[in-house]
Motif scaffolding. Structure first.
Motif, PDB file in Angstrom:
ATOM      1  N   ARG A  38       0.811  -1.230   0.000  1.00  0.00           N
ATOM      2  CA  ARG A  38       0.000   0.000   0.000  1.00  0.00           C
ATOM      3  C   ARG A  38       0.845   1.281   0.000  1.00  0.00           C
ATOM      4  O   ARG A  38       0.518   2.239  -0.672  1.00  0.00           O
ATOM      5  CB  ARG A  38      -0.900  -0.032   1.242  1.00  0.00           C
ATOM      6  CG  ARG A  38      -2.272   0.521   1.027  1.00  0.00           C
ATOM      7  CD  ARG A  38      -3.091   0.392   2.298  1.00  0.00           C
ATOM      8  NE  ARG A  38      -3.547  -0.965   2.552  1.00  0.00           N
ATOM      9  CZ  ARG A  38      -3.193  -1.717   3.599  1.00  0.00           C
ATOM     10  NH1 ARG A  38      -2.333  -1.255   4.505  1.00  0.00           N
ATOM     11  NH2 ARG A  38      -3.670  -2.921   3.745  1.00  0.00           N
ATOM     12  N   ASP A  39       1.955   1.253   0.789  1.00  0.00           N
ATOM     13  CA  ASP A  39       2.739   2.487   0.929  1.00  0.00           C
ATOM     14  C   ASP A  39       4.077   2.407   0.207  1.00  0.00           C
ATOM     15  O   ASP A  39       5.007   3.136   0.511  1.00  0.00           O
ATOM     16  CB  ASP A  39       2.986   2.759   2.417  1.00  0.00           C
ATOM     17  CG  ASP A  39       1.689   2.744   3.193  1.00  0.00           C
ATOM     18  OD1 ASP A  39       0.743   3.407   2.740  1.00  0.00           O
ATOM     19  OD2 ASP A  39       1.609   2.051   4.219  1.00  0.00           O
ATOM     20  N   ILE A  40       4.162   1.473  -0.740  1.00  0.00           N
ATOM     21  CA  ILE A  40       5.457   1.158  -1.341  1.00  0.00           C
ATOM     22  C   ILE A  40       5.449   1.557  -2.811  1.00  0.00           C
ATOM     23  O   ILE A  40       4.457   1.381  -3.503  1.00  0.00           O
ATOM     24  CB  ILE A  40       5.706  -0.364  -1.193  1.00  0.00           C
ATOM     25  CG1 ILE A  40       5.836  -0.744   0.281  1.00  0.00           C
ATOM     26  CG2 ILE A  40       6.920  -0.806  -1.986  1.00  0.00           C
ATOM     27  CD1 ILE A  40       7.076  -0.225   0.950  1.00  0.00           C
ATOM     28  N   SER A  41       6.578   2.080  -3.251  1.00  0.00           N
ATOM     29  CA  SER A  41       6.688   2.485  -4.645  1.00  0.00           C
ATOM     30  C   SER A  41       7.110   1.315  -5.542  1.00  0.00           C
ATOM     31  O   SER A  41       6.592   1.131  -6.630  1.00  0.00           O
ATOM     32  CB  SER A  41       7.714   3.622  -4.725  1.00  0.00           C
ATOM     33  OG  SER A  41       8.167   3.783  -6.024  1.00  0.00           O
ATOM     34  N   ASP A  42       8.080   0.521  -5.058  1.00  0.00           N
ATOM     35  CA  ASP A  42       8.679  -0.532  -5.888  1.00  0.00           C
ATOM     36  C   ASP A  42       8.656  -1.864  -5.150  1.00  0.00           C
ATOM     37  O   ASP A  42       9.114  -1.945  -4.004  1.00  0.00           O
ATOM     38  CB  ASP A  42      10.142  -0.201  -6.199  1.00  0.00           C
ATOM     39  CG  ASP A  42      10.295   1.077  -7.016  1.00  0.00           C
ATOM     40  OD1 ASP A  42       9.335   1.857  -7.089  1.00  0.00           O
ATOM     41  OD2 ASP A  42      11.379   1.274  -7.566  1.00  0.00           O
TER      42      ASP A  42
END
Lengths: 332, 332
Positions: free
Chosen positions: B130-134
């Protein structure tokens, strides 16, 4: 006073400093080289580089205020957000706050990245990847470095380790021990060092041959000699290079499952073996994966040779400059 | 008339169609399931899906004109730019122009991607990422699929094969032959199928034990049974799951050299083994690579279970919708 317009790109190696004057199109206008002498400490190396840069600018009619900034490729692990060299075995440096030091003493913007990444950026900007958005670049010398380019920028991953492919395990059986303590790393099986070790083993085991002659006359064999002999047709040397090509081909096939790159660029000293290396490399690459996986991937030799690092280092400043000009235009 | 505001996300599997009604925040409002009956052809499957969607919308007070579009996750190889199913072994379909057919007959925007990719997108949107870019996402069931998320979007590579990691070779010695014709693929060593085969071999070789009891009473053993026994503490079953955890841990370490992901999400039926799987997986992952490489990477279990595909499929439409709203605002 005109806008600053010229970039300086530095390839800071364990042996030598290569420094280039690069224009905004990525052309290397001129370059110069000097011994690094990293043991004398980073203050001294910084002074050497500053003098080199001043001379290079002056020689082409530029002053420091014409310089947009300085990009530097450094061997080793970096703390990228802070521009700190965490550890560089080649330079013998640990925890050096290089970006801050240079920016303060030189009074120009400074950008750092690791040597394999700037080589990849150089090839992207003005070399084999000129028209390509996404690619994987390998630099094969004493060790093996890699750079992952996604959407025309280097991909760093969670803490700057993306593309550090030298220590992927490529061999289970009869594998050599790597400097890292593990066995069968790509670097121990397919670098210039691997070529030298394979050549030494052959020379010692065999009754005669070119490799044995070199070994007996000089007590050692360099990868460069093996590559030259292979290109001239020496069967033992060809075999050594072909084996390396096969290791690389299999490795690149495995890595392609993750990224399915459009282009793979292979550079560094070992790539001078040309077809002796590339023919088995590409054949093995295509044969080692599902056909769909490799059908859209080209594997080519790097085009810029040892200029890639300087040009790619200059690109670090070019990116920053272009981004800030863009912001300037969007929010005037 | 109000703006269309609701998405439909479909997980089109070989056995069943799972269809969800998803809002613009990625919440699964409701979902429904029906047998796929892919053998009856894609026209029939399309009719089934259309009826299911109509009912689902109606049941929640929506009409077709409230639907922004339909996203679909499909097992197999796709020609993404054209929305064509090139080959789906699970559906038994080849060269099906599904996107065009659905868009024309249903008269709503349709987006396709493969099942592993939409599962990864689901976890990114509303699950473990949910809070992750990669991130890298693995779905381990009968086979093993993967999805690479970069900058909050799926990464496809040159021809949509990025993340198809089921056929990376993870074993040289005593390796099983894979459906793909090669040996030692990740899928043959670490999937539910691998667990079943390992359990059958143990049951046949050993004089007694829980696995043998199941095998003798039913003539087969399912991965689900092995996982359940492992969680209950059966030593043989634990060993099988731990071996799979070690294979996955080593594999993920090797892949991390290329992408250095911030997060690795492991989902699919096999992830229900929880700590019996994750403890050896994470230990092996951390021990199999340079410490710097794995220190910033978390390995976690997927959160959405079999809802990931529906939510991720809806995200395909969400992305398109958000992009076009953005364009609308920028160029009014």
């Amino acid at each position: 006073m005109t806008e600053p317009s010229i970039y300086i790109g530095i390839d800071l190696g364990g042996t030598s400093i290569k420094m280039g004057l690069v224009d905004q199109q990525g052309h290397l206008i001129d370059w110069t080289e000097a011994p690094t002498r990293a043991r004398e400490g980073y203050h001294k190396v910084s002074e050497t580089m500053h003098a080199m840069a001043g001379n290079l600018l002056h020689h082409h009619g530029y002053a420091w205020h014409d310089c947009v900034g300085v990009g530097i490729g450094v061997p080793g692990f970096l703390d990228l957000p802070n521009g700190i060299i965490v550890e560089s075995v080649n330079l013998g440096w640990k925890n050096i706050d290089l970006k801050k030091h240079l920016a303060q003493t030189w009074r120009v913007p400074v950008e750092l990245d690791n040597d394999a990444n700037v080589a990849a950026l150089g090839e992207m900007w003005c070399g084999a990847g000129r028209d390509i958005s996404d690619m994987l670049c390998l630099t094969i010398g004493t060790g093996i470095g890699g750079g992952v380019i996604i959407n025309r920028d280097i991909y760093h991953g969670a803490n700057g380790m993306a593309g550090e492919i030298g220590h992927v395990r490529v061999k289970e059986r009869n594998a050599r021990t790597c400097n890292c303590g593990r066995k069968g790393c790509l670097e121990t099986e397919a670098s210039a060092t691997a070529i030298e070790q394979n050549a030494l083993e052959r020379a010692q085991q065999q009754p005669a041959g070119k490799l044995k002659e070199i070994y007996e006359s000089s007590g050692t064999i360099t990868a460069k000699q093996v590559i030259e002999l292979a290109r001239q047709g020496d069967a033992d040397s060809r075999q050594i290079i072909e084996d390396v090509g096969q290791v690389l081909g299999r490795f690149l096939a495995e890595m392609s499952y993750l990224l399915n790159p459009e282009l793979i660029v292979v550079g560094g000293g070992v790539s001078h073996a040309e077809d002796v290396l590339f023919q088995p490399l590409i054949t093995t690459f295509k044969a080692s994966a599902l056909p769909r996986l490799t059908e859209k991937t080209s594997v080519v030799r790097a085009q810029l040779g040892n200029r890639a690092g300087m040009i790619g280092a200059a690109w670090l400043i070019h990116r920053k400059h272009t981004e800030s000009s863009l912001r300037g235009r969007m929010n005037p």
